[in-house]
Design an enzyme around this catalytic site. Structure first.
Site, PDB file in Angstrom:
ATOM      1  N   ASP A 122      42.416 -12.092-108.709  1.00 48.49           N
ATOM      2  CA  ASP A 122      43.643 -13.397-108.273  1.00 48.49           C
ATOM      3  C   ASP A 122      44.556 -13.282-109.263  1.00 48.49           C
ATOM      4  OD1 ASP A 122      42.348 -14.178-110.629  1.00 48.49           O
ATOM      5  OD2 ASP A 122      42.039 -16.155-110.219  1.00 48.49           O
ATOM      6  N   TYR A 128      38.768 -12.647-102.647  1.00 47.51           N
ATOM      7  CA  TYR A 128      38.488 -13.292-103.846  1.00 47.51           C
ATOM      8  C   TYR A 128      37.158 -14.092-103.943  1.00 47.51           C
ATOM      9  CZ  TYR A 128      38.654 -16.402-107.780  1.00 47.51           C
ATOM     10  OH  TYR A 128      38.308 -17.341-108.860  1.00 47.51           O
ATOM     11  N   GLU A 160      34.770 -22.696-105.491  1.00 48.92           N
ATOM     12  CA  GLU A 160      35.695 -21.595-105.370  1.00 48.92           C
ATOM     13  C   GLU A 160      36.712 -22.248-104.358  1.00 48.92           C
ATOM     14  OE1 GLU A 160      36.641 -19.353-107.073  1.00 48.92           O
ATOM     15  OE2 GLU A 160      34.535 -19.327-108.394  1.00 48.92           O
TER      16      GLU A 160
END
Ligand code: SF4
Length: 347
Positions: free
Chosen positions: A143, A125, A42
């Site tokens: 996002d 996020y 991520e």
């Protein structure tokens, strides 16, 4: 919230999951639920396209396969393995966060959204993505993909550049959220990047095309609505490439401004070195919110005394072309070293 949104829209999340079951991209981090790997993925792909970052992700996780290995690594080596991904503050943060996990969580990756959020460099996020994919958490990983898809599906003109956009679209996402939030989050990621693209979305192939108000009313390009444009600020920098007999001087940046912990050339020289300036090159480089204009002076020192004096007065390290590969430089300086080496073959 617009009253066009009703609990009826729950079926949208279900459609997305069916589509994802058939169309999920085959990516290495999709084969694991290891929170360490998902977290690194991520962070790596936050500002990097999957095709560009995949090799770096694989190298990084091969060298640092778990939290402990990363926490115990030397920071400069972590920076070196981040080379090519840019935004080096992310590398510094993952290193610190790994140490945090070792110290505060006995080396075990925390499973709760609120705890993941406490890790250095982890935002809402990333915390939502890790908690939903690895620990069955129920929070949408909102996002830019969410903003674009949801604003088109609901033909919602809420301004995505507003400071309230994150909360607004999180609420909207909750209305369509299925039970399997981990897959839903990944499905939104795939749909946003492969189908509902900013330009030329593939509406004909989209699983949501019978629900998407923007598509059904032929207004795709009216959404998302974005009013604020962040204006890039201009910034001028000056460096001196001080070299002699194939060696040149460098230092590690300490300030928090940009490029923290990366290596750079001296930003100033003594009067004694002024006569050795041979040329100057101006390089333009864009960062997210900055347009850099960098003057790099070529200082070819042919006096051993002047060279020794300058080193003695300052705390610079001596490098050469080969050993510069073991350090991370900002891209424009790395390019300068490479070009100089190619042009003169003397380093
Ligand atoms: S139908 Fe088109 S605009 Fe609507 S969500 Fe799908 S790809 Fe996006």
């Amino acid at each position: 919230m617009k009253n066009t949104v009703t609990p009826d829209f729950k079926h949208i999340g279900g459609k997305l999951l069916i589509w994802y079951g058939k169309n999920a991209r085959d990516l290495p981090f999709r084969q694991t639920k290891d929170p360490y790997k998902i977290w690194i993925c991520e962070i790596v792909f936050q500002q990097t396209r999957i095709s560009q970052g995949l090799g770096h992700y694989t190298n990084f996780t091969e060298r640092f396969p778990d939290v402990k290995t990363l926490a115990e690594a030397d920071e400069n080596e972590v920076l070196l393995y981040w080379k090519g991904l840019g935004y080096y503050s992310r590398a510094i943060n993952v290193h610190k966060a790994a140490q945090q996990i070792m110290n505060d969580y006995d080396g075990i990756f925390p499973g709760e959204y609120e705890e993941i959020l406490k890790l250095k460099g982890v935002g809402k996020y990333t915390a939502a993505a890790v908690s939903s994919i690895c620990f069955n958490g129920k929070i949408p990983a909102v996002d830019g993909n969410f903003y674009r898809v949801l604003s088109r599906v609901f033909a919602d003109d809420f301004d995505v550049s507003s400071s309230r956009a994150f909360n607004y679209f999180s609420d909207l996402a909750h209305l369509i959220l299925p039970d399997n939030v981990g897959d839903f989050n990944q499905a939104m990621m795939d749909l946003g990047s492969e189908v509902c693209k900013p330009k030329n979305p593939l509406c004909g192939e989209c699983p949501l095309n019978q629900d998407c108000i923007a598509f059904l009313t032929n207004k795709i390009y009216n959404f998302p609505v974005k009013t604020k444009k962040v204006k890039a600020e201009g910034l001028e920098l000056k460096y001196y490439f001080v070299h002699r007999n194939g060696e040149f001087l460098i230092q590690q940046r300490k300030d928090d401004f940009i490029w923290k912990k990366l290596f750079e050339f001296p930003p100033q020289i003594s009067d004694e070195l002024l006569p050795f300036i041979k040329s100057v090159k101006t390089v333009h480089h864009k960062l997210t919110h900055k347009n850099l204009s960098i003057e790099i002076y070529n200082v070819e020192v042919d006096s051993e005394e002047a060279w020794n004096n300058f080193i003695a007065e300052n705390d610079y390290m001596i490098s050469d072309y080969e050993s510069s590969h073991q350090k991370s430089f900002p891209k424009p300086l790395e390019n300068y070293i490479g070009n100089y080496h190619t042009a003169y073959r003397i380093l």
